[in-house]
Design an enzyme around this catalytic site. Structure first.
Site, PDB file in Angstrom:
ATOM      1  N   ARG A  33       0.853  -1.195   0.000  1.00  0.00           N
ATOM      2  CA  ARG A  33       0.000   0.000   0.000  1.00  0.00           C
ATOM      3  C   ARG A  33       0.884   1.238   0.000  1.00  0.00           C
ATOM      4  NH1 ARG A  33      -2.351  -2.640   4.483  1.00  0.00           N
ATOM      5  NH2 ARG A  33      -4.104  -3.947   3.873  1.00  0.00           N
ATOM      6  N   SER A  86      -6.023 -11.467   7.255  1.00  0.00           N
ATOM      7  CA  SER A  86      -5.786 -12.871   7.625  1.00  0.00           C
ATOM      8  C   SER A  86      -6.064 -13.183   9.094  1.00  0.00           C
ATOM      9  CB  SER A  86      -4.342 -13.248   7.286  1.00  0.00           C
ATOM     10  OG  SER A  86      -3.453 -12.488   8.090  1.00  0.00           O
ATOM     11  N   SER A 127      -6.073 -21.924   2.915  1.00  0.00           N
ATOM     12  CA  SER A 127      -5.846 -22.055   4.362  1.00  0.00           C
ATOM     13  C   SER A 127      -6.576 -23.260   4.952  1.00  0.00           C
ATOM     14  CB  SER A 127      -6.361 -20.785   5.034  1.00  0.00           C
ATOM     15  OG  SER A 127      -6.517 -20.982   6.412  1.00  0.00           O
ATOM     16  N   GLU A 129      -8.161 -23.095   7.490  1.00  0.00           N
ATOM     17  CA  GLU A 129      -9.428 -22.567   8.018  1.00  0.00           C
ATOM     18  C   GLU A 129     -10.607 -22.966   7.120  1.00  0.00           C
ATOM     19  OE1 GLU A 129     -10.374 -20.571  10.932  1.00  0.00           O
ATOM     20  OE2 GLU A 129      -8.599 -21.695  11.460  1.00  0.00           O
ATOM     21  N   TYR A 151     -13.450 -15.178   7.325  1.00  0.00           N
ATOM     22  CA  TYR A 151     -12.122 -15.395   6.741  1.00  0.00           C
ATOM     23  C   TYR A 151     -12.086 -16.744   5.998  1.00  0.00           C
ATOM     24  CZ  TYR A 151      -7.231 -16.713   6.395  1.00  0.00           C
ATOM     25  OH  TYR A 151      -6.012 -17.153   5.919  1.00  0.00           O
ATOM     26  N   THR A 192       0.161 -17.531  18.901  1.00  0.00           N
ATOM     27  CA  THR A 192       1.530 -17.987  19.208  1.00  0.00           C
ATOM     28  C   THR A 192       2.427 -16.810  19.592  1.00  0.00           C
ATOM     29  OG1 THR A 192       2.064 -17.803  16.863  1.00  0.00           O
ATOM     30  CG2 THR A 192       1.424 -19.990  17.680  1.00  0.00           C
ATOM     31  N   ARG A 193       2.396 -15.769  18.775  1.00  0.00           N
ATOM     32  CA  ARG A 193       3.278 -14.616  19.042  1.00  0.00           C
ATOM     33  C   ARG A 193       2.783 -13.834  20.249  1.00  0.00           C
ATOM     34  NH1 ARG A 193       6.771 -10.871  16.328  1.00  0.00           N
ATOM     35  NH2 ARG A 193       8.312 -10.532  17.991  1.00  0.00           N
ATOM     36  N   PRO A 281     -17.090 -16.431  17.960  1.00  0.00           N
ATOM     37  CA  PRO A 281     -18.486 -16.871  17.843  1.00  0.00           C
ATOM     38  C   PRO A 281     -18.592 -18.329  17.373  1.00  0.00           C
ATOM     39  CG  PRO A 281     -18.172 -14.744  16.772  1.00  0.00           C
ATOM     40  CD  PRO A 281     -16.809 -15.217  17.170  1.00  0.00           C
TER      41      PRO A 281
HETATM   42  O1  F7E Z   1      -5.644 -18.633  16.702  1.00  0.00           O
HETATM   43  C1  F7E Z   1      -7.133 -19.605  19.978  1.00  0.00           C
HETATM   44  C2  F7E Z   1      -8.085 -19.245  18.834  1.00  0.00           C
HETATM   45  O2  F7E Z   1      -5.383 -16.342  15.752  1.00  0.00           O
HETATM   46  C3  F7E Z   1      -5.294 -19.965  16.982  1.00  0.00           C
HETATM   47  C4  F7E Z   1      -4.129 -17.421  10.589  1.00  0.00           C
HETATM   48  O3  F7E Z   1      -2.813 -17.302  10.099  1.00  0.00           O
HETATM   49  O4  F7E Z   1      -3.915 -19.794  10.796  1.00  0.00           O
HETATM   50  C5  F7E Z   1      -4.242 -18.623  11.517  1.00  0.00           C
HETATM   51  O5  F7E Z   1      -5.570 -18.682  12.007  1.00  0.00           O
HETATM   52  C6  F7E Z   1      -6.205 -20.544  18.045  1.00  0.00           C
HETATM   53  C7  F7E Z   1      -7.713 -20.300  17.801  1.00  0.00           C
HETATM   54  O6  F7E Z   1      -4.784 -18.380  14.359  1.00  0.00           O
HETATM   55  C8  F7E Z   1      -6.458 -16.572  21.836  1.00  0.00           C
HETATM   56  O7  F7E Z   1      -9.442 -19.308  19.290  1.00  0.00           O
HETATM   57  C9  F7E Z   1      -7.071 -18.600  22.278  1.00  0.00           C
HETATM   58  O8  F7E Z   1      -8.400 -21.485  18.059  1.00  0.00           O
HETATM   59  O9  F7E Z   1      -3.332 -17.736  16.169  1.00  0.00           O
HETATM   60  P1  F7E Z   1      -4.740 -17.675  15.772  1.00  0.00           P
HETATM   61  P2  F7E Z   1      -5.956 -19.089  13.508  1.00  0.00           P
HETATM   62  O10 F7E Z   1      -7.274 -18.513  13.790  1.00  0.00           O
HETATM   63  O11 F7E Z   1      -5.801 -20.565  13.664  1.00  0.00           O
HETATM   64  C10 F7E Z   1      -4.711 -20.073   9.640  1.00  0.00           C
HETATM   65  C11 F7E Z   1      -4.144 -21.285   8.950  1.00  0.00           C
HETATM   66  C12 F7E Z   1      -4.898 -18.908   8.753  1.00  0.00           C
HETATM   67  O12 F7E Z   1      -5.033 -19.044   7.538  1.00  0.00           O
HETATM   68  C13 F7E Z   1      -5.090 -17.583   9.413  1.00  0.00           C
HETATM   69  O13 F7E Z   1      -4.858 -16.527   8.508  1.00  0.00           O
HETATM   70  O14 F7E Z   1      -5.921 -19.913  19.292  1.00  0.00           O
HETATM   71  N1  F7E Z   1      -6.913 -18.520  20.932  1.00  0.00           N
HETATM   72  N2  F7E Z   1      -6.804 -17.410  22.857  1.00  0.00           N
HETATM   73  C14 F7E Z   1      -6.517 -17.266  20.628  1.00  0.00           C
HETATM   74  N3  F7E Z   1      -6.219 -16.700  19.441  1.00  0.00           N
HETATM   75  C15 F7E Z   1      -5.817 -15.399  19.452  1.00  0.00           C
HETATM   76  N4  F7E Z   1      -5.482 -14.816  18.273  1.00  0.00           N
HETATM   77  N5  F7E Z   1      -5.747 -14.660  20.618  1.00  0.00           N
HETATM   78  C16 F7E Z   1      -6.055 -15.190  21.840  1.00  0.00           C
HETATM   79  O15 F7E Z   1      -5.976 -14.531  22.871  1.00  0.00           O
END
Ligand code: F7E
Length: 326
Positions: A33, A86, A127, A129, A151, A192-193, A281
């Site tokens: 951008r 993402s 993905s 997802e 997403y 993770t981060r 949700p």
């Molecule tokens: O969540 C749980 C959350 O946001 C992983 C993206 O790169 O991978 C990624 O999607 C898990 C979920 O990644 C928190 O509920 C708990 O079950 O790190 P995430 P994601 O949603 O799996 C896929 C392959 C993609 O394509 C996406 O672009 O962790 N969780 N507590 C949490 N998640 C977040 N973010 N924050 C929390 O506090």
């Protein structure tokens, strides 16, 4: 010399892919951008060390005309379409912009390539997802999709668009069905981060707690650096196809948390607070990818294991805090 065009070049995967392609002797072009070019320190930090080796073009995934112009100018041999909204959680808050940008952006790019660089090979960042409410475990290329978020829905549409261009116009379009892939360059909003950076801050006495949502969700976590090689390999085959890229291991968020705290010499139960704010949700409960096809056809397999990945991320975050405070 081969020319590659990368959308999402400023992201985690874009930065690793750029390094990988430069090492292979590619001329690398990236779409960013306009605001990113104007604020390089905050927006281009992942590719800062590469800026004198690549060409950046200002364009928007929301504007067909701007993408058309870049394709016309660059005439790429390979295009890696990584750009997207993402963050799954945010896609529930703003479903309209996630759906609009992710789906239209993919269609605009495919269309511009068809018009101006029809021989260009196209990689779409699909993905895990898309599997959402999984129909079988582990998930492979033949597992039906049941996305659980805007997403995920946008990625199913992108997947279908790429396949449709392949079938309708002979576009060399590949879908990489990548499971979660992480690294020290991961955005801070992803779990993770968020965990490893907060562990580092707790260790340094700068934070007292870590607030998280669902600890029971299970993911197949690999190293982003390994996964960009698979993207490239897909485009080097004789025929375009779709591939699962994963580790075939699954771990809960709780396991990630435990290991991250442990590797910093801390006990997670002293710091983690469950906060309903971070629940979604609709949740994707379990992901585990069967990458046999990629192993057989691409000769690809993951190198970095779960434990090493967690250790690497915590270590880098601790190191980052120490060097910043010096
Ligand atoms: O969540 C749980 C959350 O946001 C992983 C993206 O790169 O991978 C990624 O999607 C898990 C979920 O990644 C928190 O509920 C708990 O079950 O790190 P995430 P994601 O949603 O799996 C896929 C392959 C993609 O394509 C996406 O672009 O962790 N969780 N507590 C949490 N998640 C977040 N973010 N924050 C929390 O506090």
């Amino acid at each position: 010399m081969k020319r590659a065009l990368i959308t999402g070049i400023t992201g985690q995967d874009g930065s690793y892919l750029t390094e990988f392609l430069l090492n292979k002797g590619y001329e690398v072009h990236g779409i960013v951008r306009r605001v990113a070019i104007e604020a390089p320190a905050s927006r281009l930090w992942r590719i800062h060390h590469l800026l004198d080796k690549i060409t950046l073009h200002a364009a928007s995934m929301e504007s067909y005309a701007s993408l058309f112009n870049v394709v016309e100018k660059c005439k790429p041999h390979e295009c890696y379409h990584l750009a997207a909204q993402s963050f799954v959680s945010y896609s529930f808050e703003d479903a309209f912009s996630t759906i609009n940008t992710n789906i239209n952006g993919t269609l605009y790019l495919l269309s511009a390539l068809k018009e101006r660089a029809p021989q260009c090979k196209f990689y779409f960042a699909a993905s895990s997802e898309m599997f959402g409410k999984v129909k079988e475990t582990p998930q492979s290329e033949s597992t039906p999709f049941h996305p659980r978020s805007p997403y995920g829905i946008s990625k199913v549409a992108g997947f279908d668009l790429a396949r449709n261009y392949r079938e309708s116009y002979d576009t060399f379009a590949c879908n990489g069905i990548l499971f979660n892939h992480e690294s020290p360059r991961r955005g801070f909003e992803f779990v993770t981060r968020k965990i490893t950076s907060t562990v580092a801050r707790i260790k340094a006495g700068k934070e007292k707690e870590l607030r998280l949502g669902n600890l029971e969700a299970k993911r197949d976590w690999g190293f982003a650096g390994d996964y960009v090689e698979a993207m490239w390999l897909m485009l080097q085959q004789d025929q375009p196809d779709d591939y699962v890229i994963a580790t075939n291991e699954t771990h809960s968020v709780k396991e990630f948390v435990q290991l991250a705290f442990e590797s910093a010499g801390l006990n997670w139960e002293d710091y983690v607070v469950i906060d309903k704010l971070f629940y979604r949700p609709a949740e994707v409960k379990l992901l585990q990818g069967d990458y046999q096809k990629s192993e057989k056809k691409l000769g690809w397999q993951p190198k970095v294991k779960f434990q090493t990945l967690v250790g690497m991320m915590v270590e880098e975050d601790i190191h980052g805090i120490r060097s910043n405070s010096r």
